[in-house]
Each structure stands twice: as structure tokens, then as C-alpha cells.
Design a protein around this motif. Sequence first.
Motif, PDB file in Angstrom:
ATOM      1  N   PRO A  20      94.366  20.904  50.325  1.00  8.76           N
ATOM      2  CA  PRO A  20      92.991  21.299  49.978  1.00  8.76           C
ATOM      3  C   PRO A  20      92.852  21.656  48.506  1.00  8.76           C
ATOM      4  N   LEU A  21      93.851  22.348  47.954  1.00 10.61           N
ATOM      5  CA  LEU A  21      93.841  22.665  46.532  1.00 10.61           C
ATOM      6  C   LEU A  21      93.964  21.395  45.706  1.00 10.61           C
ATOM      7  N   ALA A  22      94.817  20.485  46.164  1.00  7.23           N
ATOM      8  CA  ALA A  22      95.017  19.229  45.446  1.00  7.23           C
ATOM      9  C   ALA A  22      93.755  18.374  45.448  1.00  7.23           C
ATOM     10  N   SER A  23      93.026  18.360  46.568  1.00  9.04           N
ATOM     11  CA  SER A  23      91.805  17.543  46.645  1.00  9.04           C
ATOM     12  C   SER A  23      90.761  18.020  45.638  1.00  9.04           C
ATOM     13  N   SER A  24      90.651  19.346  45.468  1.00  6.99           N
ATOM     14  CA  SER A  24      89.701  19.879  44.484  1.00  6.99           C
ATOM     15  C   SER A  24      90.058  19.410  43.083  1.00  6.99           C
ATOM     16  N   PHE A  25      91.354  19.358  42.786  1.00  7.14           N
ATOM     17  CA  PHE A  25      91.806  18.936  41.458  1.00  7.14           C
ATOM     18  C   PHE A  25      91.612  17.437  41.267  1.00  7.14           C
ATOM     19  N   LEU A 262      94.028  24.847  37.960  1.00  4.05           N
ATOM     20  CA  LEU A 262      94.588  24.851  39.315  1.00  4.05           C
ATOM     21  C   LEU A 262      96.033  24.372  39.362  1.00  4.05           C
ATOM     22  N   ILE A 263      96.432  23.536  38.414  1.00  4.20           N
ATOM     23  CA  ILE A 263      97.795  23.025  38.427  1.00  4.20           C
ATOM     24  C   ILE A 263      98.800  24.163  38.277  1.00  4.20           C
ATOM     25  N   ILE A 264      98.458  25.175  37.472  1.00  5.70           N
ATOM     26  CA  ILE A 264      99.332  26.347  37.345  1.00  5.70           C
ATOM     27  C   ILE A 264      99.361  27.105  38.665  1.00  5.70           C
ATOM     28  N   ASP A 265      98.195  27.288  39.264  1.00  5.11           N
ATOM     29  CA  ASP A 265      98.106  27.985  40.548  1.00  5.11           C
ATOM     30  C   ASP A 265      98.943  27.268  41.600  1.00  5.11           C
ATOM     31  N   PHE A 266      98.853  25.949  41.604  1.00  7.47           N
ATOM     32  CA  PHE A 266      99.591  25.136  42.576  1.00  7.47           C
ATOM     33  C   PHE A 266     101.102  25.358  42.437  1.00  7.47           C
ATOM     34  N   VAL A 267     101.602  25.290  41.212  1.00  7.58           N
ATOM     35  CA  VAL A 267     103.043  25.449  40.975  1.00  7.58           C
ATOM     36  C   VAL A 267     103.501  26.872  41.291  1.00  7.58           C
ATOM     37  N   LYS A 328      79.988  15.381  28.000  1.00 11.31           N
ATOM     38  CA  LYS A 328      80.440  16.331  26.994  1.00 11.31           C
ATOM     39  C   LYS A 328      79.958  17.754  27.249  1.00 11.31           C
ATOM     40  N   ASP A 329      78.989  17.921  28.138  1.00  4.71           N
ATOM     41  CA  ASP A 329      78.509  19.268  28.455  1.00  4.71           C
ATOM     42  C   ASP A 329      79.637  20.155  28.979  1.00  4.71           C
ATOM     43  N   TYR A 330      80.579  19.533  29.695  1.00  6.07           N
ATOM     44  CA  TYR A 330      81.672  20.308  30.279  1.00  6.07           C
ATOM     45  C   TYR A 330      82.664  20.802  29.224  1.00  6.07           C
ATOM     46  N   TYR A 331      82.657  20.189  28.051  1.00  7.27           N
ATOM     47  CA  TYR A 331      83.600  20.586  27.009  1.00  7.27           C
ATOM     48  C   TYR A 331      83.292  21.991  26.481  1.00  7.27           C
ATOM     49  N   ALA A 332      82.118  22.510  26.793  1.00  7.00           N
ATOM     50  CA  ALA A 332      81.748  23.854  26.331  1.00  7.00           C
ATOM     51  C   ALA A 332      82.696  24.913  26.874  1.00  7.00           C
ATOM     52  N   GLY A 333      83.453  24.574  27.907  1.00  6.84           N
ATOM     53  CA  GLY A 333      84.370  25.538  28.492  1.00  6.84           C
ATOM     54  C   GLY A 333      85.748  25.567  27.847  1.00  6.84           C
ATOM     55  N   PHE A 334      86.031  24.649  26.936  1.00  9.10           N
ATOM     56  CA  PHE A 334      87.365  24.589  26.327  1.00  9.10           C
ATOM     57  C   PHE A 334      87.786  25.911  25.658  1.00  9.10           C
ATOM     58  N   PRO A 335      86.883  26.596  24.935  1.00 12.20           N
ATOM     59  CA  PRO A 335      87.307  27.862  24.311  1.00 12.20           C
ATOM     60  C   PRO A 335      87.720  28.938  25.305  1.00 12.20           C
ATOM     61  N   PHE A 336      87.345  28.770  26.579  1.00 12.79           N
ATOM     62  CA  PHE A 336      87.665  29.784  27.584  1.00 12.79           C
ATOM     63  C   PHE A 336      89.069  29.609  28.180  1.00 12.79           C
ATOM     64  N   VAL A 337      89.668  28.444  27.978  1.00 19.93           N
ATOM     65  CA  VAL A 337      90.917  28.104  28.678  1.00 19.93           C
ATOM     66  C   VAL A 337      92.017  29.123  28.398  1.00 19.93           C
ATOM     67  N   GLY A 338      92.201  29.458  27.117  1.00 19.93           N
ATOM     68  CA  GLY A 338      93.284  30.363  26.750  1.00 19.93           C
ATOM     69  C   GLY A 338      93.168  31.714  27.431  1.00 19.93           C
ATOM     70  N   ILE A 339      91.980  32.301  27.424  1.00 18.80           N
ATOM     71  CA  ILE A 339      91.775  33.625  28.028  1.00 18.80           C
ATOM     72  C   ILE A 339      91.957  33.548  29.546  1.00 18.80           C
ATOM     73  N   LEU A 340      91.410  32.503  30.173  1.00 17.24           N
ATOM     74  CA  LEU A 340      91.554  32.364  31.621  1.00 17.24           C
ATOM     75  C   LEU A 340      93.022  32.256  32.037  1.00 17.24           C
ATOM     76  N   CYS A 341      93.794  31.480  31.294  1.00 20.96           N
ATOM     77  CA  CYS A 341      95.190  31.260  31.661  1.00 20.96           C
ATOM     78  C   CYS A 341      96.055  32.496  31.454  1.00 20.96           C
ATOM     79  N   LEU A 342      95.614  33.419  30.615  1.00 25.66           N
ATOM     80  CA  LEU A 342      96.405  34.626  30.389  1.00 25.66           C
ATOM     81  C   LEU A 342      96.581  35.433  31.671  1.00 25.66           C
ATOM     82  N   GLY A 343      95.638  35.317  32.588  1.00 26.02           N
ATOM     83  CA  GLY A 343      95.734  36.049  33.841  1.00 26.02           C
ATOM     84  C   GLY A 343      96.955  35.666  34.659  1.00 26.02           C
TER      85      GLY A 343
END
Length: 485
Positions: A20-25, A262-267, A328-343
Motif C-alpha cells: 500500500p505504501l509502495a502504490s502511493s509512491f 516515502l522511500i525513507i519511511d519504507f526503508v 511545475k506547480d508541484y515544484y513549489a514544495g522543493f524548499p520544504f524537503v530538507g526540513i521535512l526529512c530532518l524528522g
Amino acid sequence: MISRKFLSSSIIYSGIGSLPLASSFILLPFYTNYLSTSDYGLLALYLSISLLVQILVNFALDTTIGIHYFEFRDDQAKLRSFIGTIAGLLLVVGLLFALLSAGIGNIFFSKIFPNNDLKFYPYGFLAVLTGIFNSYFKTYINLLINQERPARYFWMNITIFALTIILTLAGLYFYPHSLIGPLGARFVAGLLIFVATIFFFKTEFDISIKVSFLKGLFVFCLPVFLYFIIAWILSFADRFIIKAYMEASDVGIYDFIVKCTLIIDFVLNGLSSAITPKVYKILKEMKLNESTVEMNRYFNGFTIVTLFMVPLLVLIIPVVIPLIVTRKDYYAGFPFVGILCLGFLARALHLMYLIPIYYFKKTARLPVILFLSATLQIGFTIMGIKEFGLMGAVWANFLSRPIQVLFLFLFSRNIFQFRFNKSKLIYLPLFYIILNLFCYFIFRNEHLVFVSLCQLIIVYAAVVVVFRKEIPVFVGEVKRSSYFS
């Protein structure tokens, strides 16, 4: 010696159970290319509602199967009656929930979502029905694990996975820019597997409700049910808060970036599943109530994997995503990646403090821990969004992870003595957090890839220096424990 059959079964249960996690990805590029950020945001909310319905209807009945299956295994008549009672309860509760939602769902949605962009008919009702179907399926899947039937477990999971992927792609192709494709696909896949599940329950057990089981089921399931509800709040409430204060498109951007991690969560989930039984074995054989060097090696290895994966993902997401996502609208989230992954850097400590709570059967503490964590996260999310917009939700997501670890420590320290190398499990992850935040505030969104590459080199060098003794040992353990070795 562990048998080859046991290893193959374990791989099936852990790997296939993550589908189920893989299908979302896997579906993420198709969602984002066919749906606007606004439509994708609404889809994320509907899927979250579906999961909530699954939890509500199931009432943690799937968890009681594992305990009572072995308790009643020597009394086949009682076992058949018990499993049949669970199957019957799920049917009755699911039917009542479907009828109730059909009657008041539209009114409820109009009150909760007054701007009427999140509609109950047809999408909300499809989400509700899908959640009911998945509740039934998940219960039967748990039964198969305890029956030690990996073959059927494999084929049922593969079937719903394939149906979801194929039907979703077909729906997106024939009905682009519409939610009927992805939501209709999950509904049809859920319905088909639901029918198959009823057939298996009916042929193997007596689907009827035996009243004598009900009180025991309620007492056992209630605290676990509350735990699942609070866990859902921790995982998905932020999307609804964003929707309340911002737009559906903001939900889409936020959920998209979260899904990219999600790939980090999966591993890490797989690594947690592998580490936990080994630590349980050490605790049992040595009758421990405090940490040992052997036990800490597993958490050190967990930290090594995390510190190698997080900087790498932060670097490659802005590079790879534009190659597969055209909007390209989705690219607006790129600056958030670093902070999200710190968790994710708090996961090693999270696992270390969680294991004793499970092992010493102090699980009644978990709903309290999650309730406190969820309350603070909701508060942080609301305040953050009001002050900083979408970035406030990202900060709340990050801050909630170490806070949850703090609560786990406070509630577990009186049942287990934790002794470990703080430089490896606390100071090194903290070093990367400080480095990442420093770069974020200094460079903002400028030179994103170059800054991420520099962070990766620095962190990798620090990991090699700090874990110079553990890395060869950890690699050797992975090779020796490999199924193919």
C-alpha cells in the motif's frame, strides 16, 4: 538455525505488506501529471478520510486476531466461532456506518467544509465505502499471517495492489483532471477484494455474532483503537488544518512533498521490523533491564542508514522529480524537503525508547504519549500556518518528531535504563539538523542542489569518522543476514 522457509515467509510478510505504501509512491508521478495541485490536494484529503473510516469501522478488531488465534487454536470450534464473530461484527458495523454516512454524510461535510469544494457525493461516499472494504480486507490479511499462509497472503495483496495500479491508470487516462479515476479505482479494487474476503471467511468460519465474546473484544480493542485514532491525527490532521486556513492546492503541494519522502519511511520501517525481534531476543535471553553494547549496535546501524539516506534524498528530489513530474506547480514544495526529512533523524531514538514499552507490556502508555504529541502538533500546525503559511505546517511536522521521542523517553525511562553513546545517536544527528537549518536560513532557496550536495559530503564524512568502527561490522551483519547469503 533459522530455516529458509521462515526467511522466505518473513520477506513476503514484510515486503508484500508494504505494497500500500509502495502504490502511493508509484502512482505519485501519474497523479501529479494528470491532476492539478488543487485536485491532488482534494484527493489526499479523500484518501485520508478513507483511512479514518477504515480505523473507525475496524475498531482494532484486526489486532485481536493475533492474540486470540493462538489462545483458541487448540479448540477449533471456539476458534471458528470467535473469528466468525469478528467477521460478523465487521459486516454489521460496516453496513450501519455506510447507511449512516449515506444519510448524514452530506450534511456533515457541508458543516466541516463550508466552501463545498470537498463534496460528500460522489467522492466522499466512495472514500467511505472503500474504507469499509479495506477494514474487512485488513482483518483477513492479519488472520492469514497468524495462520502462517504466506502464499494466499502474497496473492491477495498482489491482487489488490495490481488492481489499484491498473484501474487508477485507466481512470486517469479516460477521465483526466478528475478524481473519479483514482477514487473510483480504489473503490472497485476494494469491492472485488471485499467479496473475495467474505467468501474466504464464509468457507472457513461461521459468520455470526456470539454475544459472549463482545465484552472481551471491547475491553481489549478500545485502548488500541484510541491509539490508532491518535496515530491517524498525527499523520493526517495537518492536511485538514492546511485546508481550513489555506487552499486545496496548498494541501496538494504539501502532501506531494511528504509522499516524495516515502522511500525513507519504507526503508526505515523495514529496518525497524528487522531490528525489533533481534532486540527482543537479546532482552529475553539476557533478562536485561538496561542497554548493552550489543543492543546499541542495532540502533547505531539504524542511525548510519538514516544519515546516509536523508541527505541523499534531499539532494536528488529537486533533480529527479522534474524529470517525471511535468506540472511545475508541484515544484513549489522543493524548499520544504530538507526540513521535512530532518524528522527522520529522530527515528533511531524513537525505536530505542519504544521497544521496552512493547516488550515489558506497558502499551497503555502509548495512547497518552500520542495524545500529548498530537495535541502539540495540532497547536504548532495552526500557529505555524497563521504565521508562516505552508512553511509553518512543515516546521510543525518536523518539530513533532523529536517531541514524540521526548515523551517516549519520559514514559519509558522508569522501566528500562538507557545507556548509549550520545555522540552517535544524539549529537551527530543534531549536527546535521543544525547544518541543514543554517543553510536554509543563509541560502534560503538559492543554489538548492549545490547546497544539498555540500551538506551530503559533510555529513557523510562525519558519519564515517564517528562510526568508523561500526560501519564495517554493520555491513558484515547485513551480508550475513541476507536471504541470499
